[in-house]
Motif scaffolding. Structure first.
Motif, PDB file in Angstrom:
ATOM      1  N   THR A  37       0.772  -1.159  -0.066  1.00 17.04           N
ATOM      2  CA  THR A  37       0.100  -0.143  -0.034  1.00 17.04           C
ATOM      3  C   THR A  37       0.810   1.275  -0.008  1.00 17.04           C
ATOM      4  OG1 THR A  37      -0.275  -0.190   2.335  1.00 17.04           O
ATOM      5  CG2 THR A  37      -2.120  -0.971   1.238  1.00 17.04           C
ATOM      6  N   GLN A  38       2.203   1.415   0.477  1.00 14.07           N
ATOM      7  CA  GLN A  38       3.107   2.187   0.542  1.00 14.07           C
ATOM      8  C   GLN A  38       3.697   2.599  -0.898  1.00 14.07           C
ATOM      9  OE1 GLN A  38       5.439   0.676   3.799  1.00 14.07           O
ATOM     10  NE2 GLN A  38       5.427   2.881   4.613  1.00 14.07           N
ATOM     11  N   VAL A  39       3.483   1.727  -1.803  1.00 17.68           N
ATOM     12  CA  VAL A  39       4.141   1.886  -3.249  1.00 17.68           C
ATOM     13  C   VAL A  39       3.004   2.504  -4.154  1.00 17.68           C
ATOM     14  CG1 VAL A  39       5.335   0.970  -5.102  1.00 17.68           C
ATOM     15  CG2 VAL A  39       5.365  -0.238  -2.872  1.00 17.68           C
ATOM     16  N   ASP A  40       3.532   3.655  -4.748  1.00 17.00           N
ATOM     17  CA  ASP A  40       2.466   4.578  -5.706  1.00 17.00           C
ATOM     18  C   ASP A  40       2.635   3.845  -6.994  1.00 17.00           C
ATOM     19  OD1 ASP A  40       1.188   6.154  -7.071  1.00 17.00           O
ATOM     20  OD2 ASP A  40       2.559   7.850  -6.903  1.00 17.00           O
ATOM     21  N   PRO A  41       1.329   3.059  -7.290  1.00 16.77           N
ATOM     22  CA  PRO A  41       1.509   2.661  -8.649  1.00 16.77           C
ATOM     23  C   PRO A  41       1.515   3.471  -9.856  1.00 16.77           C
ATOM     24  CG  PRO A  41      -0.598   2.249  -7.593  1.00 16.77           C
ATOM     25  CD  PRO A  41       0.157   2.966  -6.726  1.00 16.77           C
ATOM     26  N   ASP A  42       1.211   4.546  -9.488  1.00 13.93           N
ATOM     27  CA  ASP A  42       1.221   5.648 -10.583  1.00 13.93           C
ATOM     28  C   ASP A  42       2.470   6.014 -11.255  1.00 13.93           C
ATOM     29  OD1 ASP A  42      -1.528   5.297 -10.837  1.00 13.93           O
ATOM     30  OD2 ASP A  42      -2.143   6.798  -9.571  1.00 13.93           O
ATOM     31  N   THR A  43       3.489   5.738 -10.644  1.00 13.09           N
ATOM     32  CA  THR A  43       4.673   6.189 -11.007  1.00 13.09           C
ATOM     33  C   THR A  43       5.112   5.689 -12.499  1.00 13.09           C
ATOM     34  OG1 THR A  43       5.739   4.508  -9.973  1.00 13.09           O
ATOM     35  CG2 THR A  43       5.922   6.406  -8.703  1.00 13.09           C
ATOM     36  N   GLN A  44       4.295   4.668 -12.751  1.00 15.37           N
ATOM     37  CA  GLN A  44       4.602   4.332 -14.223  1.00 15.37           C
ATOM     38  C   GLN A  44       3.389   4.778 -15.261  1.00 15.37           C
ATOM     39  OE1 GLN A  44       5.586   0.002 -14.725  1.00 15.37           O
ATOM     40  NE2 GLN A  44       7.531   1.031 -13.986  1.00 15.37           N
ATOM     41  N   ALA A  45       3.426   6.213 -15.118  1.00 15.20           N
ATOM     42  CA  ALA A  45       2.353   6.964 -15.542  1.00 15.20           C
ATOM     43  C   ALA A  45       2.764   6.566 -17.311  1.00 15.20           C
ATOM     44  CB  ALA A  45       2.494   8.489 -15.362  1.00 15.20           C
ATOM     45  N   ARG A  46       1.563   6.652 -18.007  1.00 16.82           N
ATOM     46  CA  ARG A  46       1.938   6.362 -19.549  1.00 16.82           C
ATOM     47  C   ARG A  46       1.573   7.410 -20.338  1.00 16.82           C
ATOM     48  NH1 ARG A  46       0.302   0.694 -19.911  1.00 16.82           N
ATOM     49  NH2 ARG A  46      -0.095  -0.006 -18.033  1.00 16.82           N
ATOM     50  N   SER A  47       2.277   7.543 -21.424  1.00 18.00           N
ATOM     51  CA  SER A  47       2.210   8.746 -22.259  1.00 18.00           C
ATOM     52  C   SER A  47       1.444   8.029 -23.649  1.00 18.00           C
ATOM     53  CB  SER A  47       3.343   9.347 -22.711  1.00 18.00           C
ATOM     54  OG  SER A  47       4.194   9.471 -21.765  1.00 18.00           O
ATOM     55  N   PRO A  48       0.295   8.598 -23.883  1.00 17.00           N
ATOM     56  CA  PRO A  48      -0.590   8.093 -25.247  1.00 17.00           C
ATOM     57  C   PRO A  48       0.366   8.310 -26.267  1.00 17.00           C
ATOM     58  CG  PRO A  48      -2.040   9.281 -23.773  1.00 17.00           C
ATOM     59  CD  PRO A  48      -0.507   9.478 -23.128  1.00 17.00           C
ATOM     60  N   SER A  49       0.328   7.417 -27.304  1.00 16.89           N
ATOM     61  CA  SER A  49       1.329   7.895 -28.663  1.00 16.89           C
ATOM     62  C   SER A  49       0.293   8.518 -29.395  1.00 16.89           C
ATOM     63  CB  SER A  49       1.561   6.345 -29.154  1.00 16.89           C
ATOM     64  OG  SER A  49       0.367   5.857 -29.782  1.00 16.89           O
ATOM     65  N   GLY A  50      -1.072   8.695 -29.152  1.00 16.16           N
ATOM     66  CA  GLY A  50      -1.808   9.146 -30.135  1.00 16.16           C
ATOM     67  C   GLY A  50      -2.658   8.431 -31.289  1.00 16.16           C
ATOM     68  N   LEU A  51      -1.780   7.226 -31.157  1.00 14.51           N
ATOM     69  CA  LEU A  51      -2.758   6.236 -32.174  1.00 14.51           C
ATOM     70  C   LEU A  51      -3.413   5.223 -31.255  1.00 14.51           C
ATOM     71  CD1 LEU A  51       0.072   4.592 -34.736  1.00 14.51           C
ATOM     72  CD2 LEU A  51      -1.359   6.601 -34.899  1.00 14.51           C
ATOM     73  N   HIS A  52      -4.719   5.609 -31.542  1.00 15.63           N
ATOM     74  CA  HIS A  52      -5.475   4.733 -30.362  1.00 15.63           C
ATOM     75  C   HIS A  52      -5.463   3.406 -30.213  1.00 15.63           C
ATOM     76  CE1 HIS A  52      -9.157   4.914 -27.643  1.00 15.63           C
ATOM     77  NE2 HIS A  52      -9.575   4.022 -28.563  1.00 15.63           N
TER      78      HIS A  52
END
Ligand code: TYD
Ligand code: MG
Length: 452
Positions: A58-73
């Motif tokens: 619970t202490q680990v922030d899973p959102d550190t692996q935020a994704r960047s959309p490529s724009g190709l859906h």
């Protein structure tokens, strides 16, 4: 260098051995073992985890692996929402299927949103890539092109230009000065991938690698790399049909169930948002030997047609079984069940099965559609109008449940189907205007599906 840091790898089959042999112990090829030196220091594939005391999940922030959309859906969907920083993604596929096209388009739309991309080609000249780029309308000052085959030189360019995304086309064309083998051999492909992996991890640089697969089973090919990279995507399709399916074979950052559909046009790959409508567009309703099934690939329901043709085999010749788009073994199983449990004698018949559109569907839920298409062709029977079917066929001829029937029915209703022949069991409420006919075995399914 310590002795245990040296391995011998067969350039033909990829088998590893701690010592050198004149003949590969695995595939029997002579003179194929090549020395492979593991890089000094920690192995390149080590995850860069911070050292220290354990923490609770619970202490680990899973959102550190935020994704960047490529724009190709469609690409973003298959990746699980976008590109993860520092991830190494292998895009595998037959030569000519559209890998370079897809990644050039991804690079350009990623560059427009997030900054510079470096596209390295080891196979084509810069003018060829620029020409394709112009055709795809992806020319941009944020898209840097580099014709280079040496991974050390690529690493140097990455340091100088600090791109946000790196594309290496293809891994088979690359070489590392740390290995003396020819480009494309197992040891070179491994060495180059290890080098690019450590580059991706150390600078949090998302990297796409193109890998060709060959019909002969990928000599020095992507199979070998699957355990090294984070994600493996596969671009498939029938080169003549125009449709291309993007599947995720492995994903350390998300599910592998998602599927993307593209159409190859003269201006590159275009995402197909309504895949079901596209796949059924050329269907001739009311033809014997045709059925429609709601398949489910990942979270995405997809209506596909299954076509079968049963024709008398030539005398004294083993009857032919030709299967395109479905699993061959499963198809043989369904044919055997039809023969033994449903009284359809196929032993003397040629059977051809096809899924139009170059699509491949492998889930067992396709069984009933296949059985109805084959039986329909044999008996010249037509499936009732606006009727689809779904179900797994068991060895005793029983129709077995399929997962997520509700999603499949909703997709059928959205495309104008009014009836679905389906396995028995607790039915969730069918969509308005949709009749679900529960069948327990093949003979009930025939009665429910075929027009009398
Ligand atoms: P390519 O991306 O070069 O395939 P790969 O990198 O997988 O070997 O493209 C292959 C085919 O796609 C090529 O034969 C021409 C066709 N194509 C189009 O139909 N439209 C296009 O806009 C482009 C760029 C290629
Ligand atoms: Mg290419």
């Amino acid at each position: 260098m310590r002795k245990d840091r040296i391995k011998y790898i067969c350039d033909r089959c990829g088998a590893e051995s701690p010592q050198w042999h004149g003949k590969c112990q695995s595939c029997g090829e002579w003179d194929a073992l090549v020395e492979f030196r593991l890089p000094d220091g920690p192995p390149a594939v080590t995850r860069r985890a911070p050292m220290g005391a354990p923490v609770t999940a619970t202490q680990v922030d899973p959102d550190t692996q935020a994704r960047s959309p490529s724009g190709l859906h469609e690409l973003d969907r298959v990746l699980g929402g976008g590109i993860v920083p520092g991830s190494l993604v292998l895009l595998a596929g037959d030569p000519g299927i559209g890998k370079s096209t897809l990644l050039l388009q991804a690079a350009s739309s990623f560059a427009a949103a997030h900054g510079g991309c470096l596209y390295v080609t080891g196979e084509e000249s810069l003018s060829q890539v620029a020409m394709r780029s112009r055709r795809l309308h992806t020319l941009s000052s944020r898209l840097l092109l580099l014709a280079e085959s040496q991974v050390e030189a690529i690493a140097q360019q990455v340091e100088q230009t600090s791109p946000q995304l790196l594309i290496v086309d293809s891994v088979q064309a690359m070489y590392s000065s740390a290995s003396t083998s020819l480009p494309g051999t197992v040891s070179q492909v491994r060495e180059c991938t290890a080098r690019l992996l450590s580059l991706a991890k150390s600078s949090a640089l998302p990297t796409f690698l193109v890998g060709h697969v060959t019909k002969e089973g990928a000599v020095a090919g992507p199979r070998l790399l699957e355990h090294m990279v984070d994600t493996v995507l596969s671009l498939e399709g029938d080169r003549h049909s125009g449709y291309r399916l993007l599947r995720c074979v492995k994903n350390r950052f998300g599910s592998t169930d998602e599927l993307g559909l593209f159409q190859m046009t003269e201006n590159g790959l275009r995402g197909v948002p309504d895949a079901s409508a596209a796949l059924l567009a050329e269907r001739r309703a009311g033809a014997p030997g045709s059925s429609v099934i709601p398949s489910l690939e990942g979270t995405r329901p997809l209506l596909v047609e299954i076509q079968a043709l049963v024709a008398r085999a030539a005398p004294h010749v083993t009857p032919r079984r030709s299967v395109t788009g479905l699993d061959y073994g499963r198809t043989c199983l369904v044919l055997a069940v039809l023969e033994k449990r449903a009284g359809i004698p196929l032993a003397g018949e040629d059977v051809f099965v096809n899924v139009p559109g170059g699509i491949r569907v492998t889930e067992p839920a396709t069984d009933l559609g296949l059985a109805l298409a084959v039986a329909g062709s044999y008996q010249d029977a037509v499936i009732r109008p606006s009727t689809a079917c779904v179900g797994e066929v068991g060895l005793t001829g029983e129709i077995r449940a399929v997962p997520r029937l509700d999603r499949r029915l909703a997709e059928l209703a959205r495309h104008g189907f009014r009836c679905c022949v389906a396995p028995p069991g607790p039915q969730k409420r069918a969509p308005d205007g949709m009749q679900v006919i529960a069948v327990e075995d093949l003979s009930q399914a025939f009665r429910a599906a075929f027009s009398s």
